[in-house]
Design a protein around this motif. Structure first.
Motif, PDB file in Angstrom:
ATOM      1  N   ASP A 136     -12.896  23.120  35.627  1.00  0.00           N
ATOM      2  CA  ASP A 136     -14.053  22.964  36.498  1.00  0.00           C
ATOM      3  C   ASP A 136     -14.012  23.998  37.618  1.00  0.00           C
ATOM      4  OD1 ASP A 136     -15.021  20.928  39.128  1.00  0.00           O
ATOM      5  OD2 ASP A 136     -16.379  21.519  37.540  1.00  0.00           O
ATOM      6  N   ALA A 137     -15.097  24.741  37.801  1.00  0.00           N
ATOM      7  CA  ALA A 137     -15.148  25.792  38.819  1.00  0.00           C
ATOM      8  C   ALA A 137     -15.019  25.222  40.219  1.00  0.00           C
ATOM      9  CB  ALA A 137     -16.452  26.583  38.682  1.00  0.00           C
ATOM     10  N   GLN A 138     -15.649  24.074  40.462  1.00  0.00           N
ATOM     11  CA  GLN A 138     -15.586  23.470  41.793  1.00  0.00           C
ATOM     12  C   GLN A 138     -14.161  23.055  42.132  1.00  0.00           C
ATOM     13  OE1 GLN A 138     -15.230  19.867  42.485  1.00  0.00           O
ATOM     14  NE2 GLN A 138     -15.214  20.307  44.674  1.00  0.00           N
ATOM     15  N   GLU A 139     -13.462  22.490  41.159  1.00  0.00           N
ATOM     16  CA  GLU A 139     -12.079  22.073  41.385  1.00  0.00           C
ATOM     17  C   GLU A 139     -11.191  23.283  41.647  1.00  0.00           C
ATOM     18  OE1 GLU A 139      -8.874  19.028  39.307  1.00  0.00           O
ATOM     19  OE2 GLU A 139     -10.178  20.219  38.024  1.00  0.00           O
ATOM     20  N   PHE A 140     -11.387  24.342  40.873  1.00  0.00           N
ATOM     21  CA  PHE A 140     -10.597  25.552  41.077  1.00  0.00           C
ATOM     22  C   PHE A 140     -10.870  26.152  42.452  1.00  0.00           C
ATOM     23  CE2 PHE A 140     -10.579  30.241  40.896  1.00  0.00           C
ATOM     24  CZ  PHE A 140      -9.209  30.427  40.838  1.00  0.00           C
ATOM     25  N   LEU A 141     -12.141  26.215  42.857  1.00  0.00           N
ATOM     26  CA  LEU A 141     -12.487  26.742  44.179  1.00  0.00           C
ATOM     27  C   LEU A 141     -11.760  25.959  45.265  1.00  0.00           C
ATOM     28  CD1 LEU A 141     -14.244  28.480  46.103  1.00  0.00           C
ATOM     29  CD2 LEU A 141     -16.002  26.705  45.922  1.00  0.00           C
ATOM     30  N   GLY A 142     -11.770  24.622  45.153  1.00  0.00           N
ATOM     31  CA  GLY A 142     -11.082  23.792  46.148  1.00  0.00           C
ATOM     32  C   GLY A 142      -9.598  24.071  46.191  1.00  0.00           C
ATOM     33  N   PHE A 143      -8.953  24.141  45.023  1.00  0.00           N
ATOM     34  CA  PHE A 143      -7.517  24.435  44.966  1.00  0.00           C
ATOM     35  C   PHE A 143      -7.212  25.800  45.577  1.00  0.00           C
ATOM     36  CE2 PHE A 143      -6.595  21.644  40.977  1.00  0.00           C
ATOM     37  CZ  PHE A 143      -6.611  20.521  41.790  1.00  0.00           C
ATOM     38  N   LEU A 144      -8.044  26.793  45.249  1.00  0.00           N
ATOM     39  CA  LEU A 144      -7.799  28.151  45.728  1.00  0.00           C
ATOM     40  C   LEU A 144      -7.923  28.230  47.251  1.00  0.00           C
ATOM     41  CD1 LEU A 144      -7.237  31.115  45.075  1.00  0.00           C
ATOM     42  CD2 LEU A 144      -9.695  31.434  44.722  1.00  0.00           C
ATOM     43  N   LEU A 145      -8.976  27.653  47.801  1.00  0.00           N
ATOM     44  CA  LEU A 145      -9.149  27.696  49.257  1.00  0.00           C
ATOM     45  C   LEU A 145      -8.060  26.909  49.972  1.00  0.00           C
ATOM     46  CD1 LEU A 145     -13.042  27.400  49.687  1.00  0.00           C
ATOM     47  CD2 LEU A 145     -11.606  29.457  49.630  1.00  0.00           C
ATOM     48  N   GLU A 146      -7.681  25.754  49.410  1.00  0.00           N
ATOM     49  CA  GLU A 146      -6.588  24.977  50.012  1.00  0.00           C
ATOM     50  C   GLU A 146      -5.277  25.757  49.965  1.00  0.00           C
ATOM     51  OE1 GLU A 146      -6.347  21.250  47.977  1.00  0.00           O
ATOM     52  OE2 GLU A 146      -8.398  20.677  48.509  1.00  0.00           O
ATOM     53  N   GLY A 147      -5.023  26.398  48.828  1.00  0.00           N
ATOM     54  CA  GLY A 147      -3.796  27.180  48.696  1.00  0.00           C
ATOM     55  C   GLY A 147      -3.746  28.337  49.675  1.00  0.00           C
ATOM     56  N   LEU A 148      -4.842  29.059  49.820  1.00  0.00           N
ATOM     57  CA  LEU A 148      -4.910  30.166  50.775  1.00  0.00           C
ATOM     58  C   LEU A 148      -4.741  29.664  52.206  1.00  0.00           C
ATOM     59  CD1 LEU A 148      -7.883  32.145  49.167  1.00  0.00           C
ATOM     60  CD2 LEU A 148      -5.515  32.948  49.334  1.00  0.00           C
ATOM     61  N   HIS A 149      -5.402  28.535  52.529  1.00  0.00           N
ATOM     62  CA  HIS A 149      -5.274  27.964  53.863  1.00  0.00           C
ATOM     63  C   HIS A 149      -3.828  27.567  54.151  1.00  0.00           C
ATOM     64  CE1 HIS A 149      -5.878  25.428  57.383  1.00  0.00           C
ATOM     65  NE2 HIS A 149      -5.245  24.460  56.740  1.00  0.00           N
ATOM     66  N   ASP A 150      -3.186  26.903  53.180  1.00  0.00           N
ATOM     67  CA  ASP A 150      -1.802  26.455  53.390  1.00  0.00           C
ATOM     68  C   ASP A 150      -0.864  27.634  53.630  1.00  0.00           C
ATOM     69  OD1 ASP A 150      -2.630  23.866  53.070  1.00  0.00           O
ATOM     70  OD2 ASP A 150      -1.845  23.614  51.037  1.00  0.00           O
ATOM     71  N   GLU A 151      -1.038  28.710  52.856  1.00  0.00           N
ATOM     72  CA  GLU A 151      -0.189  29.889  53.055  1.00  0.00           C
ATOM     73  C   GLU A 151      -0.404  30.492  54.437  1.00  0.00           C
ATOM     74  OE1 GLU A 151       0.314  31.500  48.448  1.00  0.00           O
ATOM     75  OE2 GLU A 151      -0.703  32.745  49.936  1.00  0.00           O
ATOM     76  N   CYS A 152      -1.661  30.626  54.831  1.00  0.00           N
ATOM     77  CA  CYS A 152      -1.962  31.194  56.152  1.00  0.00           C
ATOM     78  C   CYS A 152      -1.411  30.303  57.268  1.00  0.00           C
ATOM     79  CB  CYS A 152      -3.473  31.368  56.312  1.00  0.00           C
ATOM     80  SG  CYS A 152      -4.216  32.588  55.221  1.00  0.00           S
ATOM     81  N   ALA A 153      -1.603  28.985  57.146  1.00  0.00           N
ATOM     82  CA  ALA A 153      -1.140  28.047  58.169  1.00  0.00           C
ATOM     83  C   ALA A 153       0.377  28.085  58.292  1.00  0.00           C
ATOM     84  CB  ALA A 153      -1.620  26.636  57.844  1.00  0.00           C
ATOM     85  N   ARG A 154       1.065  28.199  57.161  1.00  0.00           N
ATOM     86  CA  ARG A 154       2.528  28.226  57.187  1.00  0.00           C
ATOM     87  C   ARG A 154       3.030  29.482  57.898  1.00  0.00           C
ATOM     88  NH1 ARG A 154       3.159  27.238  52.272  1.00  0.00           N
ATOM     89  NH2 ARG A 154       3.444  29.353  51.459  1.00  0.00           N
ATOM     90  N   VAL A 155       2.436  30.632  57.609  1.00  0.00           N
ATOM     91  CA  VAL A 155       2.846  31.884  58.263  1.00  0.00           C
ATOM     92  C   VAL A 155       2.599  31.807  59.765  1.00  0.00           C
ATOM     93  CG1 VAL A 155       2.267  34.331  58.496  1.00  0.00           C
ATOM     94  CG2 VAL A 155       2.552  33.336  56.228  1.00  0.00           C
ATOM     95  N   ILE A 156       1.437  31.283  60.148  1.00  0.00           N
ATOM     96  CA  ILE A 156       1.093  31.186  61.572  1.00  0.00           C
ATOM     97  C   ILE A 156       2.045  30.242  62.298  1.00  0.00           C
ATOM     98  CG2 ILE A 156      -0.668  30.382  63.194  1.00  0.00           C
ATOM     99  CD1 ILE A 156      -2.766  31.376  61.141  1.00  0.00           C
ATOM    100  N   SER A 157       2.336  29.095  61.685  1.00  0.00           N
ATOM    101  CA  SER A 157       3.194  28.095  62.351  1.00  0.00           C
ATOM    102  C   SER A 157       4.638  28.564  62.467  1.00  0.00           C
ATOM    103  CB  SER A 157       3.141  26.766  61.590  1.00  0.00           C
ATOM    104  OG  SER A 157       3.678  26.905  60.286  1.00  0.00           O
ATOM    105  N   GLN A 158       5.082  29.445  61.548  1.00  0.00           N
ATOM    106  CA  GLN A 158       6.454  29.935  61.586  1.00  0.00           C
ATOM    107  C   GLN A 158       6.623  31.171  62.453  1.00  0.00           C
ATOM    108  OE1 GLN A 158       7.416  30.535  57.445  1.00  0.00           O
ATOM    109  NE2 GLN A 158       7.688  28.338  57.024  1.00  0.00           N
ATOM    110  N   ALA A 159       5.519  31.734  62.936  1.00  0.00           N
ATOM    111  CA  ALA A 159       5.579  32.937  63.757  1.00  0.00           C
ATOM    112  C   ALA A 159       6.083  32.589  65.159  1.00  0.00           C
ATOM    113  CB  ALA A 159       4.193  33.570  63.834  1.00  0.00           C
ATOM    114  N   PRO A 160       6.570  33.593  65.911  1.00  0.00           N
ATOM    115  CA  PRO A 160       7.006  33.347  67.289  1.00  0.00           C
ATOM    116  C   PRO A 160       5.912  32.683  68.115  1.00  0.00           C
ATOM    117  CG  PRO A 160       7.618  35.562  66.585  1.00  0.00           C
ATOM    118  CD  PRO A 160       6.772  34.990  65.496  1.00  0.00           C
TER     119      PRO A 160
END
Length: 479
Positions: A136-160
């Motif tokens: 399902d395209a909608q499900e994939f879109l949700g997974f992709l955006l969540e995955g990108l958000h999680d990666e970005c949030a993790r990098v930001i939270s681990q930064a100085p």
């Protein structure tokens, strides 16, 4: 990518107009086996100007590494670099002046985004998505955006500490009244007629990322129980899910209004009025994002044993629209009044279509608006063709190739678009909806059959995939 430089790039991103617009050379994506759901979403994202700008900024400010902690971000930056900029300018208007007519016909070689598939294959979130299986395209879109958000949030939270920030998403409003409520995420809010309401934030990551800045909005759910303080919950959304099953829903404006229809609930709410009271729940839109994704909920579970079935009905969508004020929260409407600003306005930038009779099978294609703001192209895996905006607003009705731009089979493409050459009848405009310049402003094609205008419809061939074509995901950019 270096963690500190990446964190700085992610923090610096603003979902505003980019310094330069890049007019991209479209490229088809090879379907290696039921990958059309992924290909359609990737095409939308690369042509979404704020998302492309996010990838461009990150790619310029942070060095790429195959062993990085952000495999999805890295893969999407690599994907972005596969598309050549044919022209650049400071605005869409300048782009249109610079682009020569023949440039619109330039398409690159199709390719397989194997590095994106590889990055996805390693992530637990995508475990249910197996290559070669219908998805399902909608499900994939949700997974992709969540995955990108999680990666970005993790990098930001681990930064100085000087780099990281846990500020709420700038598109989300701050609490109206800052008195602390019962929990760490609760506060007391004074509402209509000075009535207090306990307000809480639910399911919201407090780390601000480019994904939430581009696509993230917020819903406000109000529960009114006799004898108790109103209970308000703020919840994030991306995309905004729209129920279209009700007979009253004829277009997306109706669906938006249906979102805020009050719901009566009977039960025990610990009310001084007794154990069985009549409570009311109502949802409003608290904030809207720069890019609004509308998911038309066309697949529903059938209790009579038919499994998941597809909703066939007429649902119109405009090339441009203004949010109905009644669906916005009172706080948001008050802000609009104080700032003397109108309701949020949006312009359609992409449509993902589902072809097929049900959710368990079918095919996905996409229409995207190019960066010049006027030109539209239709992409079916490796097949690309130009289309007019009125045909996009007609839910993707194919027009006779002799009347408009001929299709473009990209060099090296597969067998071609199996939906071409099937002519639709002229659907007319029986509802009297507003007309866009050069064509209809609203979709007026019935999904599965054309409007009858009082006449008996012609029987449609059951195996015609094109007749089952339906707009599924709508992408709008704020004007």
């Amino acid at each position: 990518m270096n963690a500190t430089s990446l964190a700085q790039a992610l923090q610096a991103y603003r979902a505003a107009a980019p310094e330069k617009l890049a007019f991209l050379e479209p490229r088809g994506l090879v379907n290696t086996g039921n990958m059309c759901y992924m290909n359609s979403v990737l095409q939308v994202l690369i042509f979404c100007i704020p998302f492309y700008d996010f990838l461009d900024q990150v790619g310029k400010k942070a060095a790429h590494s195959f062993k990085s902690e952000t495999p999805l971000v890295d893969a999407m930056v690599m994907f972005m670099r596969e598309f050549k900029a044919l022209e650049t300018a400071a605005s869409a208007e300048q782009l249109r002046k610079r682009i020569k007519p023949e440039v619109y016909e330039k398409y690159g070689e199709p390719f397989t985004p194997e590095f994106v598939y590889d990055a996805i294959r390693t992530l637990p979130r995508f475990a249910s998505m197996r290559r070669g299986h219908q998805q399902d395209a909608q499900e994939f879109l949700g997974f992709l955006l969540e995955g990108l958000h999680d990666e970005c949030a993790r990098v930001i939270s681990q930064a100085p500490a000087s780099t990281a920030s846990t500020a709420p998403n700038s598109s989300l409003p701050s609490p109206t009244i800052a008195n602390v409520g019962e929990g760490a995420d609760d506060w007391l809010e004074v509402g209509r007629r000075q009535r207090p309401a306990v307000t809480r934030s639910s399911g919201h990551s407090h780390t601000q990322t480019p994904i939430t800045k581009i696509f993230g909005g917020q819903l406000r759910s109000e529960l009114r129980v006799p004898g108790n303080k109103n209970s308000v919950t703020l919840e994030p959304y991306q995309p905004l899910q729209l129920d279209i099953g009700s007979p009253e829903v004829r277009n997306i404006i109706d669906a938006l209004r249906g979102l805020t229809r009050p719901e009566v609930i009977h039960g025990d709410f610990d009310s001084p009025h007794g154990k069985d009271v009549r409570a009311t729940k109502q949802v409003f839109i608290e904030s809207v994002p720069p890019v609004l994704i509308l998911h038309l909920k066309r697949f529903q579970f059938d209790a009579e044993g038919y499994g998941t079935v597809k909703i066939w009905k007429k649902v119109g969508y405009p090339l441009e629209f203004e949010f109905p004020r009644e669906v916005l929260s009172r706080q948001t409407r008050n802000t609009m009044l104080s700032e003397n600003s109108g309701a949020p306005r949006y312009r359609l930038i992409a449509v993902v279509y589902h072809h097929g009779k049900n959710a368990s099978g079918g095919h996905y294609t996409v229409d995207v608006r190019r960066q010049d703001g006027r030109e539209w192209i239709r992409i079916d895996d490796t097949v690309i063709r130009r289309v007019r905006d009125e045909h996009v607003a007609e839910a993707g009705a194919e027009e006779d190739a002799g009347k408009t731009d001929a299709r473009k089979d990209v060099p090296g493409a597969a067998s071609g678009n199996r939906f071409l050459g099937m002519n639709d009848e002229d659907t007319g405009d029986d509802d009297g909806w507003k007309q866009a310049a050069g064509g209809k402003k609203w979709s007026s094609v019935v999904n599965g059959a054309t409007p009858t205008n009082g006449h008996k419809p012609k029987p449609q061939p059951k195996d015609s995939i094109k007749d089952n074509k339906v707009a599924y995901l709508l992408f709008y950019q704020r004007i």
